[in-house]
Scaffold this motif. Structure first.
Motif: not given
Length: 390
Positions: A131-160
């Protein structure tokens, strides 16, 4: 509505807040030595008790993720242990080696790595069974809850991680002698193999100025659009720095070249890493400014823009209030869930920003994941900040 963030999207990486000493076991130097020992098979296939390794696979620039099935938490990165990645790669087109991994950082006693498995066609099915898949970072960028610090941190790790791995893919040969480049320092640098050259290169960063040009006297701002944008999308001007050019000079030059508007004062606002550009420019740094116009007549360069117009503050406020960012997040989260379940459906996520109660907005601005949104909303809502005139 406009949305304020603690830090820009792709910034605030929780595992890059500090650089460990070279003598620390979780430093890139010693952690990489431990990894090489594990890869050599000189010890049992397990991490030392003092360290835990987590490895994030990427395929064609897309991180491995899993869907939570929860439209609040939405998604999580598909971290694997050393044992798990070795088992998964066994028998695939990808051979686990030290040249494939890059050191991302650490948190506590956990060391994080990224790995490019783009050559592994069979891995898509293997990860899918988990149940794992490869997803574009731009899709994750929109899907992320921008008020969730943990989710934003995970997105930053993926971007780096994406920026580093894509840089490795595009930096294969030495620009001085043409010989092969190989990773060094746990993938944080590359070096030429030619003994008479040994040129060392560093990850590429492409700086971009992005500016909201303001007509202070008439209380309006300059917006542009391009043919590749979704309908009715208007945003700030932007452009790359040229060699030997300062930031403020780039702001003035790009504004003049694209719209014929002359700029006086240039005021710094904020910056944002942007690791989701083309693979030829794996990490752009967006540097945002307010630029105050000293001329008003627009002369659009049609090779660069489709159009440019002055927009009043009230018109921009309506555009911000009209957008349904929550709906776009939900749509993107559903898309991630569908991809992980193998039932992806194509949909233009940006279109969700422009609809409210079934009515099309007359003007759309970029969402809160983009620095353009925060330049625009700061001006429209007259947000005060420390003024730095360049």
């Amino acid at each position: 509505m406009s949305i304020s963030l603690k830090s820009p999207v792709f910034a605030g990486n929780p595992i890059k807040s500090k650089t460990p000493k070279s003598t620390d076991p979780f430093s890139h130097t010693l952690a990489f030595e431990t990894l090489k020992t594990l890869l050599s098979g000189q010890t049992q296939i397990q991490e030392p008790s003092s360290l835990t390794f987590k490895i994030l696979p990427f395929r064609k620039g897309n991180p491995l993720v899993g869907s939570t099935g929860d439209l609040v938490k939405k998604w999580h990165l598909g971290w694997l242990s050393f044992v798990e990645i070795r088992v998964v790669l066994e028998g695939s087109e990808v051979t686990l080696s030290e040249d494939l991994v890059v050191y991302l950082g650490y948190e506590g006693n956990v060391v994080y790595w990224g790995i490019d498995v783009s050559e592994g066609e069979s891995l898509v099915e293997k990860f899918g069974s988990r149940q794992l898949c490869f997803v574009q970072a731009t899709t994750l960028m929109v899907a992320t809850d921008w008020a969730d610090d943990d989710a934003m941190g995970q997105l930053a790790i993926a971007g780096h991680a994406r920026a580093l791995l894509e840089w490795h893919k595009t930096s294969r040969f030495c620009g001085s002698c043409g010989e092969k480049l190989v990773p060094i320092e746990a993938g944080r640098r590359k070096q030429c193999v030619n003994e008479s050259c040994k040129k060392k290169i560093y990850p590429r960063i492409d700086p971009v100025v992005i500016m909201l040009v303001i007509d202070k006297e008439n209380d309006r701002a300059l917006f542009s659009k391009q043919t590749r944008f979704v309908p009715r999308m208007w945003t700030c001007l932007a452009g790359f720095l040229e060699p030997g050019e300062s930031l403020e000079e780039a702001v003035k030059r790009e504004t003049w070249e694209e719209t014929g508007i002359e700029v006086g004062d240039v005021v710094y606002h904020s910056s944002q890493p942007w690791p989701v550009g083309s693979s030829s420019m794996p990490c752009q740094l967006m540097v945002g400014f307010f630029a105050y116009a000293s001329s008003l007549e627009i002369n659009v360069d049609k090779k660069e823009l489709e159009d440019a117009e002055w927009k009043s503050r009230e018109e921009v406020k309506r555009a911000l209030n009209f957008a349904e960012y929550g709906k776009a997040q939900k749509t993107a989260a559903i898309k991630v869930d569908q991809i992980c379940k193998g039932v992806e459906k194509g949909q233009n996520l940006a279109a969700d920003f422009s609809v409210e109660s079934g009515e099309l907005a007359t003007m759309v601005v970029p969402g809160p994941f983009a620095i353009a949104h925060h330049l625009i909303s700061s001006w429209a809502n007259q947000v005060r900040f420390d003024r730095l005139v360049l």
